[in-house]
Design an enzyme around this catalytic site. Sequence first.
Site, short mmCIF file in Angstrom:
data_model
loop_
_atom_site.label_atom_id
_atom_site.label_comp_id
_atom_site.label_asym_id
_atom_site.label_seq_id
_atom_site.Cartn_x
_atom_site.Cartn_y
_atom_site.Cartn_z
N MET A 38 12.11 -9.96 1.93
CA MET A 38 11.09 -9.90 2.96
C MET A 38 9.77 -9.43 2.38
O MET A 38 9.73 -8.45 1.63
CB MET A 38 11.53 -8.95 4.09
CG MET A 38 10.51 -8.75 5.19
SD MET A 38 9.88 -10.27 5.94
CE MET A 38 11.38 -11.01 6.56
N MET A 68 14.00 -5.50 4.08
CA MET A 68 13.62 -5.52 2.67
C MET A 68 14.82 -5.17 1.81
O MET A 68 15.70 -4.41 2.21
CB MET A 68 12.47 -4.53 2.42
CG MET A 68 11.17 -4.90 3.10
SD MET A 68 9.86 -3.69 2.82
CE MET A 68 9.56 -3.94 1.06
N ASP A 128 7.54 -6.64 -5.39
CA ASP A 128 7.87 -5.45 -6.17
C ASP A 128 8.28 -4.30 -5.27
O ASP A 128 9.04 -3.42 -5.68
CB ASP A 128 6.73 -5.04 -7.12
CG ASP A 128 5.34 -5.09 -6.49
OD1 ASP A 128 5.20 -5.58 -5.35
OD2 ASP A 128 4.39 -4.66 -7.16
N ASP A 154 2.36 -7.18 -6.92
CA ASP A 154 0.99 -6.89 -6.48
C ASP A 154 0.75 -5.41 -6.23
O ASP A 154 -0.33 -5.01 -5.81
CB ASP A 154 0.65 -7.68 -5.23
CG ASP A 154 1.30 -7.09 -3.98
OD1 ASP A 154 2.52 -6.83 -4.02
OD2 ASP A 154 0.60 -6.87 -2.98
N GLY A 191 1.95 -3.39 -3.92
CA GLY A 191 1.68 -3.01 -2.53
C GLY A 191 2.65 -3.67 -1.57
O GLY A 191 3.32 -4.65 -1.90
#
Length: 560
Positions: free
Chosen positions: A395, A423, A448, A475, A477
């Site tokens: 996700m 996630m 990540d 990225d 974030g």
Amino acid sequence: MMKNPTETPLWQHGADLLVAQLETLGVNHVFGIPGAKIDKVFDSLLDSHIQIIPVRHEANAAFMAAAVGRLTGRAGVALVTSGPGCSNLVTGMATATTEGDPVVALGGAVKRADSSKLVHQSMDTVSMFRPVTKFSAEVTDGDALTEVVSNAFRYAEQGRGGGAFISLPQDIVDDPVKGQPIPARKPVVQGAAPEDAISEAIGYIRQAKNPVLLLGLMASQAKNSDAIRRLLNKSHIPATSTYQAAGAINQEHFSRFAGRVGLFNNQAGDRLLRQADLIITIGYSPVEYEPAMWNSGKAKLVHIDVQPAEIDNNYLPDTELVGDIAATLDKLSEHINSVLNLSDEAAAILQDRQDQRQLLAVQGHKLSQFALHPLRIVRAMQDIINSDVTLTVDMGSFHIWIARYLYSFRARQIMISNGQQTMGVALPWAIGTWLVDPSRKVVSVSGDGGFLQSSMELETAVRLNANILHIIWVDQGYNMVAIQEEKKYQRVSAVNFGPVDFKLYAEAFGAKGFVVQNAESLEHTLRCAMDVQGPSVVAIPVDYADNPMLMGQLHLSQIL
């Protein structure tokens, strides 16, 4: 075990009978973490043919079991100890139930005599699991052990799949019990929906000028997907699908497929639904994509599923065809004698969707900025996700880019979530998927942020030598949250974190690590990682600058 031909068999431990019951039900793998309240079951498993898969977190045991359940239709099994061993399972079981994946979780518990005391790891797990499963019960007597287990599997597997939980007090599994395994029951097969409901639906189809199929998660089961293709051969009705129905449409009918819809109401499929005068949902649940997002209320609504509709103010079917989905669709097909002539509006929507697919195929590789544009990564992934490869998707905002622009033609080739939007599912899903069919390469993908929620299972993948490639879009974030915060508040909060050397991280577990260091090396790096026979990880820096466009009317000609 001691046998007396005239008496019910006596088993030295309840755990021995439990394991015999699991074998009788055809269980091949058990995922879990042992502990004092449940370790006798793990010990008994050593004398069975069932493979124990020790995991590194209990939630991941449920995710792996869910992959087994989704791909086979038979419940995957998670086995954990009492207290936090059980509570760590809750997210995995909630996800399985929401996604329709059959899972049976076995959780240890304190001895029955201690259940009302404040003792170590005492917890009312049955009540805890009841809201997130189809079945939750404790075995309160050894004589009922096989009955409870058999019923848990039936609840998990029948109809729309989901989670089932069994609490196993320590004295039940440790002490002697009498009983014998209950033979596996054949799945209960429903017939087609009633003839009067089918006739009513056929009447709507014959009157419709702009009918549309909306395919849901049950549509992606192989036999249902085959029946949908037979229906499309007869009718040529255009279709769209939720994210979970990926692969339900084959290449032959791709020109009538408007792509997947979900999250933001701005896709070709949404436009097709808005102009429809008849919407036929197949295997759809409102949790996949809220009806308020796609149903204008102007169209007749036909619901085809294994269970009645979950009533919503924006989901009130005019008729419900409840029964075996494939059998119902074949009955409908029998009554269709001519193909649909598309309206000009529907034809324009489908043609534009086809043009955008072609544009991405031809131009996607020319996006050369670094960090990489999401469409460049999707284009490169499309090259490696052939018909023999299964893809599991975590996700994050990458999940939207993949769901919209990466296509597949095999039922359940892509495992993707939009229910709980959990996630960390991709890597454990990939491990469970590979165990179901070790002959297939499995690719999993995460951001990540999501990767580090289950990345401890890299050790599990290495231990099994699972043939898995995990792709990380990097990225630094929680970007899917960030784009929504920015839209609502014009600033972001708590979405940024620091860098990780993912190549070194992967290699620390014994996996092969790769990093894409420039745009030109993307395709070559992915091919090298795919060639690894065993676990590998590729980190790809991604530029999400165009993410806000996902919430608007994004047309690929604006980018490509």
